[in-house]
Motif scaffolding. Structure first.
Motif, PDB file in Angstrom:
ATOM      1  N   ARG A 336       0.840  -1.189   0.000  1.00 19.79           N
ATOM      2  CA  ARG A 336       0.000   0.000   0.000  1.00 19.79           C
ATOM      3  C   ARG A 336       0.885   1.253   0.000  1.00 19.79           C
ATOM      4  NH1 ARG A 336      -4.663  -1.398   4.564  1.00 19.79           N
ATOM      5  NH2 ARG A 336      -4.720  -3.649   4.189  1.00 19.79           N
ATOM      6  N   LEU A 337       0.444   2.255  -0.743  1.00 22.10           N
ATOM      7  CA  LEU A 337       1.139   3.531  -0.812  1.00 22.10           C
ATOM      8  C   LEU A 337       0.183   4.639  -0.391  1.00 22.10           C
ATOM      9  CD1 LEU A 337       2.755   3.173  -4.367  1.00 22.10           C
ATOM     10  CD2 LEU A 337       3.757   2.464  -2.185  1.00 22.10           C
ATOM     11  N   VAL A 338       0.591   5.451   0.576  1.00 22.33           N
ATOM     12  CA  VAL A 338      -0.131   6.681   0.895  1.00 22.33           C
ATOM     13  C   VAL A 338       0.705   7.832   0.348  1.00 22.33           C
ATOM     14  CG1 VAL A 338      -0.851   8.249   2.734  1.00 22.33           C
ATOM     15  CG2 VAL A 338      -1.374   5.817   2.900  1.00 22.33           C
ATOM     16  N   LEU A 339       0.133   8.556  -0.615  1.00 19.79           N
ATOM     17  CA  LEU A 339       0.854   9.577  -1.367  1.00 19.79           C
ATOM     18  C   LEU A 339       0.065  10.877  -1.365  1.00 19.79           C
ATOM     19  CD1 LEU A 339       1.822   7.351  -4.450  1.00 19.79           C
ATOM     20  CD2 LEU A 339       3.203   7.798  -2.403  1.00 19.79           C
ATOM     21  N   PRO A 340       0.701  11.993  -1.717  1.00 19.47           N
ATOM     22  CA  PRO A 340      -0.010  13.277  -1.682  1.00 19.47           C
ATOM     23  C   PRO A 340      -0.920  13.494  -2.883  1.00 19.47           C
ATOM     24  CG  PRO A 340       2.251  13.613  -2.376  1.00 19.47           C
ATOM     25  CD  PRO A 340       2.132  12.160  -2.003  1.00 19.47           C
ATOM     26  N   GLY A 363      -1.347  -4.935  -8.568  1.00 19.90           N
ATOM     27  CA  GLY A 363      -1.994  -5.225  -7.291  1.00 19.90           C
ATOM     28  C   GLY A 363      -1.610  -4.305  -6.150  1.00 19.90           C
ATOM     29  N   VAL A 364      -0.813  -3.267  -6.434  1.00 20.87           N
ATOM     30  CA  VAL A 364      -0.457  -2.285  -5.407  1.00 20.87           C
ATOM     31  C   VAL A 364      -1.672  -1.396  -5.139  1.00 20.87           C
ATOM     32  CG1 VAL A 364       1.045  -0.329  -4.847  1.00 20.87           C
ATOM     33  CG2 VAL A 364       1.971  -2.305  -6.092  1.00 20.87           C
ATOM     34  N   LYS A 365      -1.950  -1.130  -3.864  1.00 19.72           N
ATOM     35  CA  LYS A 365      -3.055  -0.247  -3.486  1.00 19.72           C
ATOM     36  C   LYS A 365      -2.505   1.162  -3.258  1.00 19.72           C
ATOM     37  CE  LYS A 365      -5.575  -4.001  -1.157  1.00 19.72           C
ATOM     38  NZ  LYS A 365      -4.490  -5.017  -1.200  1.00 19.72           N
ATOM     39  N   ILE A 366      -3.192   2.167  -3.820  1.00 22.06           N
ATOM     40  CA  ILE A 366      -2.720   3.548  -3.746  1.00 22.06           C
ATOM     41  C   ILE A 366      -3.796   4.428  -3.131  1.00 22.06           C
ATOM     42  CG2 ILE A 366      -1.905   5.542  -5.071  1.00 22.06           C
ATOM     43  CD1 ILE A 366      -0.880   3.576  -7.192  1.00 22.06           C
ATOM     44  N   TYR A 367      -3.370   5.278  -2.189  1.00 16.16           N
ATOM     45  CA  TYR A 367      -4.283   6.205  -1.520  1.00 16.16           C
ATOM     46  C   TYR A 367      -3.675   7.611  -1.577  1.00 16.16           C
ATOM     47  CZ  TYR A 367      -5.967   1.790   0.389  1.00 16.16           C
ATOM     48  OH  TYR A 367      -6.437   0.507   0.517  1.00 16.16           O
ATOM     49  N   GLU A 368      -4.489   8.594  -1.912  1.00 17.10           N
ATOM     50  CA  GLU A 368      -4.018   9.971  -1.961  1.00 17.10           C
ATOM     51  C   GLU A 368      -4.610  10.780  -0.811  1.00 17.10           C
ATOM     52  OE1 GLU A 368      -2.973  10.855  -6.651  1.00 17.10           O
ATOM     53  OE2 GLU A 368      -4.772  11.756  -5.773  1.00 17.10           O
ATOM     54  N   VAL A 369      -3.719  11.421  -0.059  1.00 19.75           N
ATOM     55  CA  VAL A 369      -4.123  12.284   1.050  1.00 19.75           C
ATOM     56  C   VAL A 369      -4.533  13.633   0.489  1.00 19.75           C
ATOM     57  CG1 VAL A 369      -3.329  13.464   3.138  1.00 19.75           C
ATOM     58  CG2 VAL A 369      -2.598  11.120   2.675  1.00 19.75           C
ATOM     59  N   ARG A 370      -5.688  14.128   0.885  1.00 17.06           N
ATOM     60  CA  ARG A 370      -6.234  15.358   0.323  1.00 17.06           C
ATOM     61  C   ARG A 370      -6.256  16.496   1.352  1.00 17.06           C
ATOM     62  NH1 ARG A 370      -8.116  14.155  -4.583  1.00 17.06           N
ATOM     63  NH2 ARG A 370      -8.706  11.995  -5.037  1.00 17.06           N
TER      64      ARG A 370
END
Length: 461
Positions: A336-340, A363-370
């Motif tokens: 998992r990646l938490v990215l801007p 299959g990598v999960k990506i999340y963007e912080v808002r």
């Protein structure tokens, strides 16, 4: 004249991308063949192989992790040290509170090494005022600041401290004639370090910058800051014998930059145990042939069996980093990646998103912080291998920046890092492959054109 100077320097920074990233594959394979079991050092001396294995077993290290730690030790060339306490601190208000408290409590020495060094303020007290007070009390104050990162800091700030007795060194000065070390304009000191009395250190991603003077409500509290968005970041406060490893890295830079003589014995006192954390400090420097943290991180990802959770501010990975993330996901590791979602570098943000397609398909999960600028640089692998530091997932951190990263081994810190990751993830938006494919046409074009433009600029410099 000033504008042309900065334009020229931006071109030099783009040229930095032309330098080759060392082949980590060969380095890791070599170390796999020669690595011996990881050794643990206590405040009273090194443990035997059997004792080290027992310590690692007690803190939840699997056979796979112990194998990785053996490889890591041969790469990092720094010990795993027991007897430490570690406390994660996040964002400007809490971190500045920790920094000001540590400086205020110092009795012998305060060493500061920061990429951005400004006269920040906390609860009505300025950093300069606090340091001037400590100097009057007879506390030694030694400062290293990066001359590019701190280019906007008024020279008078440093002059006042020097006139009061502080020793101040500019890392690779922008004007070559003012420096004492060989001139290297592309090499920058990206570290963020505070060490007090040789027994406490605070380090991570947070600069001494007014952009962090915020309550966390989403608006800056810094009176001179133009930013009106909250900066989210992570540091770690460490107490115990491993602080000596941080102090040694400070002293290495001090000597490289030809700083005035320091009382090294006083800066490296014997430090008693402060807790039960097992910690390794990894300093990456352009003076070394091997980018130590980069190779260590790749080795850790390749040995992951359960999960790889990464938070990073500037995600422009090398091809080896991309390959290892995708391969880990394909073998069933929860990556998992938490990215801007927002950045102070729009080019970096576009480059980041241009890699989403291949990562999501693997299959990598990506999340963007808002609604905030994410500036943290953290990793937690398998719940027992955690990192907090200054290294970004980009080319500069591998080739041209001096960095510092803290590796903490153990389930307790691992659980805390996973909790903080899940908190960030809950406040973020997941980017699925289906959603990514439906992004606006203008974003698709930018994600095609900008990487080609950057590659073209590099090839013509």
């Amino acid at each position: 004249m000033k504008n042309s100077f900065y334009i020229a320097f931006i071109i030099l920074f783009l040229a930095a991308g032309c330098a080759a990233v060392p082949d980590a594959e060969k380095i890791i394979e070599q170390k796999e063949n020669t690595a011996t079991p990881a050794k643990v050092v206590t405040p009273y001396g090194p443990l035997s192989a059997a004792q080290s294995a027992e310590i690692l077993k007690d803190i939840g290290a699997t056979d796979m992790l112990r194998r990785h730690l053996a490889i890591e030790q041969s790469i990092a060339q720094s010990p795993l040290v027991t007897g430490n306490a570690a406390r994660v601190v996040q964002d400007g208000p809490d971190t500045f509170r920790a920094i000001f408290t540590a400086i205020g409590s110092a009795r012998r020495s305060v060493n500061l090494e920061f990429y951005i060094f400004e006269d920040i303020e906390h609860e009505g007290v300025t950093l300069s005022g606090l340091l001037l007070r400590k100097l009057k009390e007879g506390v030694a104050v030694n400062i290293i600041y990066d001359s590019f990162g701190s280019a906007k800091t008024p020279p008078e700030f440093f002059s006042r401290l020097k006139d009061a007795g502080a020793k101040v060194v500019a890392f690779n000065p922008m004007t070559p004639l003012t420096g004492k070390a060989p001139y290297s304009p592309l090499v920058r000191d990206h570290r963020k370090i505070l060490v007090t009395d040789g027994s406490l250190a605070i380090l991570g991603g947070i600069n001494l910058s007014r952009t962090y003077q915020s309550s966390g409500s989403g608006r800056s509290g810094g009176t001179e800051s133009k930013d009106d968005i909250f900066w989210h970041d992570t540091d770690v406060e460490i107490r115990g014998p491993v602080v000596a490893e941080v102090q040694r890295l400070f002293l290495e830079h001090w000597k490289q930059q030809k700083g005035p003589a320091l009382d090294e014995a006083a800066l490296l006192p014997a430090v008693p145990p402060a807790g039960s954390e097992v910690i390794r400090i990894i300093g990456s420097s352009t003076k070394e042939d091997i980018p130590r943290f980069y190779v260590t991180l790749l080795s850790a990802m390749r040995n992951a069996t359960k999960n790889i959770w990464i938070t990073n501010a500037y995600f422009v990975p090398t091809e080896e980093q991309m390959d290892d993330l995708k391969q880990a996901a394909r073998r069933g590791v929860d990556v998992r990646l938490v990215l801007p979602d927002t950045s102070d570098s729009q080019t970096t943000l576009i480059m980041q998103r241009s890699r989403y397609g291949e990562l999501l398909k693997a299959g990598v999960k990506i999340y963007e912080v808002r609604k905030q600028i994410l500036h943290s640089k953290t990793v937690v692998i398998d719940g027992v291998w955690s990192v907090i530091g200054s290294s970004n997932f980009d080319h500069r951190s591998v080739v041209f920046n001096a960095e510092i990263d803290v590796v903490i081994i153990g389930e307790e810190t691992g659980r805390e890092m996973e909790r903080l990751f899940e908190k960030d993830m809950a406040a973020a938006t997941e980017i699925t492959y289906k959603k990514w494919k439906k992004r606006p046409l203008f974003r698709k074009l930018k994600e095609k054109i900008v990487p080609l433009w950057v590659a073209g600029v590099k090839s013509n410099l």
